[in-house]
Scaffold this motif. Structure first.
Motif, short mmCIF file in Angstrom:
data_model
loop_
_atom_site.label_atom_id
_atom_site.label_comp_id
_atom_site.label_asym_id
_atom_site.label_seq_id
_atom_site.Cartn_x
_atom_site.Cartn_y
_atom_site.Cartn_z
N GLU A 28 -25.35 27.80 51.49
CA GLU A 28 -25.90 26.60 50.85
C GLU A 28 -25.72 25.38 51.75
OE1 GLU A 28 -25.49 23.71 46.91
OE2 GLU A 28 -24.07 25.37 47.20
N GLU A 29 -24.54 25.26 52.36
CA GLU A 29 -24.29 24.11 53.25
C GLU A 29 -25.26 24.11 54.42
OE1 GLU A 29 -22.52 20.77 55.04
OE2 GLU A 29 -22.39 21.55 53.00
N ASP A 30 -25.49 25.26 55.04
CA ASP A 30 -26.43 25.35 56.16
C ASP A 30 -27.84 24.97 55.72
OD1 ASP A 30 -24.47 26.15 57.88
OD2 ASP A 30 -25.01 28.29 57.86
N LEU A 31 -28.25 25.46 54.55
CA LEU A 31 -29.61 25.20 54.09
C LEU A 31 -29.82 23.73 53.76
CD1 LEU A 31 -31.47 27.79 51.93
CD2 LEU A 31 -32.23 25.45 52.13
N ARG A 32 -28.83 23.12 53.13
CA ARG A 32 -28.98 21.70 52.79
C ARG A 32 -28.91 20.82 54.04
NH1 ARG A 32 -29.17 20.57 47.49
NH2 ARG A 32 -28.31 22.08 45.99
N THR A 33 -28.08 21.20 55.02
CA THR A 33 -27.92 20.38 56.23
C THR A 33 -29.07 20.57 57.20
OG1 THR A 33 -25.50 20.54 56.03
CG2 THR A 33 -26.40 19.87 58.18
N ASN A 34 -29.38 21.83 57.52
CA ASN A 34 -30.38 22.13 58.54
C ASN A 34 -31.76 22.42 57.97
OD1 ASN A 34 -28.45 21.99 60.69
ND2 ASN A 34 -27.76 24.05 60.16
N GLY A 35 -31.82 22.67 56.66
CA GLY A 35 -33.08 23.09 56.05
C GLY A 35 -33.35 24.56 56.20
N LEU A 36 -32.38 25.31 56.78
CA LEU A 36 -32.60 26.71 57.11
C LEU A 36 -31.27 27.44 57.17
CD1 LEU A 36 -34.76 28.10 60.03
CD2 LEU A 36 -32.30 28.47 60.06
N VAL A 37 -31.28 28.71 56.79
CA VAL A 37 -30.11 29.56 56.96
C VAL A 37 -30.58 30.96 57.32
CG1 VAL A 37 -30.00 30.18 54.50
CG2 VAL A 37 -27.94 30.35 55.90
N VAL A 38 -29.85 31.60 58.25
CA VAL A 38 -30.12 33.00 58.61
C VAL A 38 -29.22 33.87 57.74
CG1 VAL A 38 -30.09 34.74 60.41
CG2 VAL A 38 -30.74 32.39 60.96
N LEU A 39 -29.83 34.68 56.88
CA LEU A 39 -29.10 35.57 55.99
C LEU A 39 -28.90 36.91 56.69
CD1 LEU A 39 -31.20 34.89 52.75
CD2 LEU A 39 -29.14 33.69 53.52
#
Length: 426
Positions: A28-39
């Motif tokens: 969640e932190e990555d997605l909110r900060t960068n707009g993207l996360v690698v799952l």
């Protein structure tokens, strides 16, 4: 007597999550900060093999149908994600089942044919526990999903020279502007998430998606600046089984597939139910008559015809160029037309703001200026995107006492115009 119980009730069972809460928090932190996360490791090889088989069947059927000369592409109309309140053509094939095949760029398609059936309709595909928990964190409730496919043709894969080889796709957001205002769009909580599911390992030669990190909260002009002044770019190479989940407002593009193999990728879009992905041809002509304003609907304050282009990496500002020669002293833009408001006093302007939402009020204060005769001009629509500078030498338009924009020198056809910032901001 009978007493009616009107209270809403819900039961919350005791449960244990099949994933680590710390990983959910990190994602969640990555997605909110960068707009993207690698799952990582979302799908097994066996599951991806099953998905690949169904993808290939759907893809072969789509190629056959769009290759039929009786099925011609149409210029589907959609809201442009880069130009506020502007509509663009998206070349589209319509298949017999009513689904669309979008021609995104040379060698790059987007289709939904068959993507609501079989393995793609199995909750095992779209309802992975960790992914679903992350989507719930971001969208909270009242969201839905749909699936699609993103084939990118290899340079050697097809005998049809029109299809063979792919090119860079255009920079874009997956969402259109809701109210023609970047500030309002980017200030909203997440409402649209896209998960790209590569069906094979993605190396650079397969044409991975390129993302501009943090652009889900940045305007185009900021996001597309180059080198040190710009935002970090990520080329989303990945291992087989990994997925990329991103905010639909994140600016991204496809890169060319240079491999002898096509790139196979599918996607899942999770969005709030009130948001609608569409091309305008989905609606009857009577409903669409007022939906695509290729001609001005509101009276424009611009007194000369203009061409407007959105920011790019090499030129990260909006550009307005005149379509005809303009003489010194000519009026470029006149106050009080459909794309501006005029207030006779600060009190009237403040009264107007009190009727707006907080986001709208914040935005109009940035778009308003005080004229030398004490009136307040509020720019709306495209006029508020006009580039501005403080230097007489680099500008060719100025503001007069009434707030109108006047050419300060002769301006040649197709030349860009820049406004001199010699007025009082509020």
């Amino acid at each position: 007597s009978c007493i009616m119980e009107n209270k809403l009730r819900a039961h919350i069972p005791v449960s244990t999550a099949p994933y680590a809460a710390s990983l959910l928090n990190e994602y969640e932190e990555d997605l909110r900060t960068n707009g993207l996360v690698v799952l990582k490791d979302v799908f097994s090889n066996d599951h991806l093999d099953h998905l690949s088989n169904e993808f290939d069947k759907n893809w072969e059927e789509v190629k056959k149908r769009i290759g039929d000369k009786t099925n011609q592409k149409s210029p589907g109309v959609y809201l442009n994600s880069g130009l506020p309140k502007a509509y663009s053509n998206q070349s589209t094939w319509t298949l017999e089942d009513g689904s669309f095949v979008l021609d995104l760029a040379k060698g790059r398609l987007d289709f939904t044919f068959g993507m609501d059936k079989g393995a793609f309709a199995d909750p095992k595909f779209f309802n992975d526990p960790l992914t679903s928990a992350l989507v719930w964190r971001l969208l909270n409730c009242d969201w839905t999903h749909y699936c699609g496919a993103l084939p990118s043709f290899s340079s050697l894969e097809d005998d049809n020279c029109e299809l063979a080889g792919s090119e860079f796709g255009p920079w874009h957001r997956d969402t259109y502007s809701l109210f023609g205002s970047e500030e309002q769009d980017l200030g909203l909580p997440p409402f649209y998430l896209t998960m790209i599911v590569p069906l094979q390992e993605v190396t650079e030669d397969l044409g991975p998606t390129e993302f501009i990190l943090g652009s889900h909260t940045s305007p185009w002009a900021t996001a597309l600046q180059e080198k040190e002044a710009g935002l970090e770019h990520l080329l989303a190479t990945s291992r087989r089984g990994d997925c990329v989940l991103f905010d639909g407002r994140l600016i991204h593009r496809g890169t060319p597939c240079q491999s002898s193999q096509p790139r196979r990728a599918v996607y899942i879009v999770f969005h709030k139910k009130w948001y609608s992905d569409y091309v305008d041809s989905q609606f009857p002509a009577t409903a669409s008559a007022h939906g695509a304003p290729r001609d001005a609907v509101l009276p424009s304050g611009f007194q000369v015809p203009l061409d407007v282009s959105q920011p790019s990496g090499a030129d990260p500002v909006w550009r307005f160029s005149v379509s005809v020669p303009v003489s010194k002293g000519d009026v470029i833009w006149r106050v009080g037309q459909g794309d501006s408001l005029m207030f006779d006093s600060k009190e009237l302007f403040e009264l107007y703001q009190r009727k707006l939402s907080c986001l709208e009020a914040q935005e109009v204060r940035k778009k308003a200026y005080l004229t030398r005769v004490g009136k307040i001009v509020l720019r709306k629509d495209l006029s508020c995107l006009m580039p501005e500078e403080n230097d007489d030498a680099t500008t060719n338009v100025t503001v007069n006492e009434e707030g109108d924009w006047i050419a300060s020198k002769d301006i040649g056809k197709d030349s860009t115009i820049v406004l001199l910032m010699k007025y009082s901001m509020l």
